[in-house]
Design a protein around this motif. Structure first.
Motif, PDB file in Angstrom:
ATOM      1  N   SER A 124       0.879  -1.170   0.000  1.00 51.85           N
ATOM      2  CA  SER A 124       0.000   0.000   0.000  1.00 51.85           C
ATOM      3  C   SER A 124       0.914   1.215   0.000  1.00 51.85           C
ATOM      4  CB  SER A 124      -0.900  -0.037   1.250  1.00 51.85           C
ATOM      5  OG  SER A 124      -1.404   1.233   1.567  1.00 51.85           O
ATOM      6  N   CYS A 127       0.246   5.192   2.457  1.00 51.76           N
ATOM      7  CA  CYS A 127      -0.831   4.548   3.235  1.00 51.76           C
ATOM      8  C   CYS A 127      -1.430   5.476   4.284  1.00 51.76           C
ATOM      9  CB  CYS A 127      -0.297   3.292   3.911  1.00 51.76           C
ATOM     10  SG  CYS A 127       0.983   3.658   5.138  1.00 51.76           S
ATOM     11  N   ALA A 133      -4.357   0.120   4.101  1.00 54.53           N
ATOM     12  CA  ALA A 133      -3.688  -1.169   4.320  1.00 54.53           C
ATOM     13  C   ALA A 133      -4.587  -2.121   5.096  1.00 54.53           C
ATOM     14  CB  ALA A 133      -2.375  -0.941   5.062  1.00 54.53           C
ATOM     15  N   ALA A 157       3.080  -1.478   4.063  1.00 56.89           N
ATOM     16  CA  ALA A 157       2.404  -0.194   3.845  1.00 56.89           C
ATOM     17  C   ALA A 157       3.411   0.920   4.087  1.00 56.89           C
ATOM     18  CB  ALA A 157       1.214  -0.071   4.792  1.00 56.89           C
ATOM     19  N   VAL A 208       0.154  -6.693   8.561  1.00 55.41           N
ATOM     20  CA  VAL A 208       0.560  -5.424   7.949  1.00 55.41           C
ATOM     21  C   VAL A 208       1.822  -4.888   8.627  1.00 55.41           C
ATOM     22  CG1 VAL A 208      -0.204  -3.111   7.269  1.00 55.41           C
ATOM     23  CG2 VAL A 208      -1.904  -4.921   7.584  1.00 55.41           C
TER      24      VAL A 208
END
Ligand SMILES: C[S@@+](CC[C@H](N)C(=O)[O-])C[C@H]1O[C@@H](n2cnc3c(N)ncnc32)[C@H](O)[C@@H]1O
Length: 295
Positions: A124, A127, A133, A157, A208
């Motif tokens: 991402s 972000c 994300a 991200a 993430v």
């Protein structure tokens, strides 16, 4: 550059930015982030600068500018300032057609073309505070649950703003933002914290990883080859001439059969020899063909 008389409300001198001073700041921001500030956005730039200058006790744009260029201290200050000069507006599930394209069209095809134990890696870009994300995490988690063996995914991200990334890592959002998340995703994605805030559940947070990466230097960043790159509402702040070379750099990060998703209208004239347009008119997305590009 001059200092205006003390403002009646704040009792502090208010620096004034003339056209030459504005130009200097515009050039600095563009050379360091790619973001351009057109003349009509001058008030945004001035407000962001003044806010940070108040925090650091600066009263003159010129002196503050010179300090920013001054070695390691300047670099540290830049890291704090850039947050005030960039737009961070973001939402969960911001562009449904793009998410539907990923979930309903691209992902089934991608799964059919890779071994069952192959995990999916997504990026991402820009972000902001994490909503994009975590949205991808919710969509991928729901779409991949139930597979046997379990299909794993990871999302990197990135953003240029450290404060935005710090908020993203916390994954705490005010309760009214819950309305952005479709009800069918909420049960497995969020937990309420105190009636005023909710948090993204640990299972998704673990998927993430956030990193401070300047899109201008993405080709030099230690990013692995990716299956999905999501870059929305970032390039619109960049000069049109620059967007093509940045997209070429993102295209080089894509695996064969990988998908690059932009915001509609962000770079509609861009083409790439290994990428083909995919999806309907509501989306701007490109699929990497299976041919490998020699390094
Ligand atoms: C308007 S937000 C978009 C957030 C999210 N992508 C979305 O669509 O909701 C733009 C983000 O791009 C980031 N950004 C601006 N210039 C950047 C650069 N050169 N490298 C990485 N991120 C950048 C800003 O800090 C900001 O968080």
């Amino acid at each position: 550059m001059g200092i205006a008389a003390s403002s009646a409300t704040h009792g502090a001198a208010r620096p004034i930015m003339d056209d030459a001073e504005f130009e200097r700041w515009v050039r600095l921001l563009e050379s360091r982030t790619g973001v351009i500030v057109p003349p009509e956005r001058k008030p945004f730039l001035e407000t962001g600068l003044r806010r940070r200058m108040r925090e650091t006790g600066h009263t003159e744009f010129r002196r503050y500018y010179d300090e920013l260029l001054d070695g390691a201290r300047g670099a540290m200050e830049w890291a704090a300032l850039v947050d005030h000069l960039t737009v961070h507006e973001t939402h969960f599930f911001r562009h449904m057609p793009s998410l539907n394209l990923i979930r309903d069209e691209w992902l089934p095809q991608w799964l059919a073309g890779v071994p069952a134990d192959r995990s999916l890696h997504a990026l991402s870009v820009g972000c902001s505070t994490g909503e994009e994300a975590y949205t991808l995490a919710m969509v991928l988690d729901a779409a991949l649950s139930g597979f046997e063996p379990q299909r794993l995914f990871g999302i990197t991200a990135t953003d240029v703003s450290q404060p935005a990334l710090a908020m993203a890592r916390q994954a705490l959002y005010p309760m009214h933002r819950l309305a952005e998340i479709p009800p069918n995703y909420r049960e497995h994605a969020i937990e309420t914290v105190d009636g005023e805030q909710f948090r993204i559940v640990e299972k998704l947070r673990r998927r993430v990883g956030f990193a401070c990466v300047n899109l201008l230097h993405a080709s030099r960043a230690p990013l692995r080859k990716l299956d999905l790159i999501f870059c929305q509402n970032v390039l619109i702040y960049f000069a049109r001439e620059r967007r093509g070379e940045l997209l070429d750099a993102l295209a080089r990060l894509l695996q064969p059969n990988g998908l690059l998703v932009l915001g509609p209208g962000e770079a509609s004239n861009w083409t790439h020899p290994q990428l083909v347009r995919t999806g309907g008119r509501q989306t701007l997305a490109y699929l990497r063909t299976t041919k490998e590009i020699p390094a």
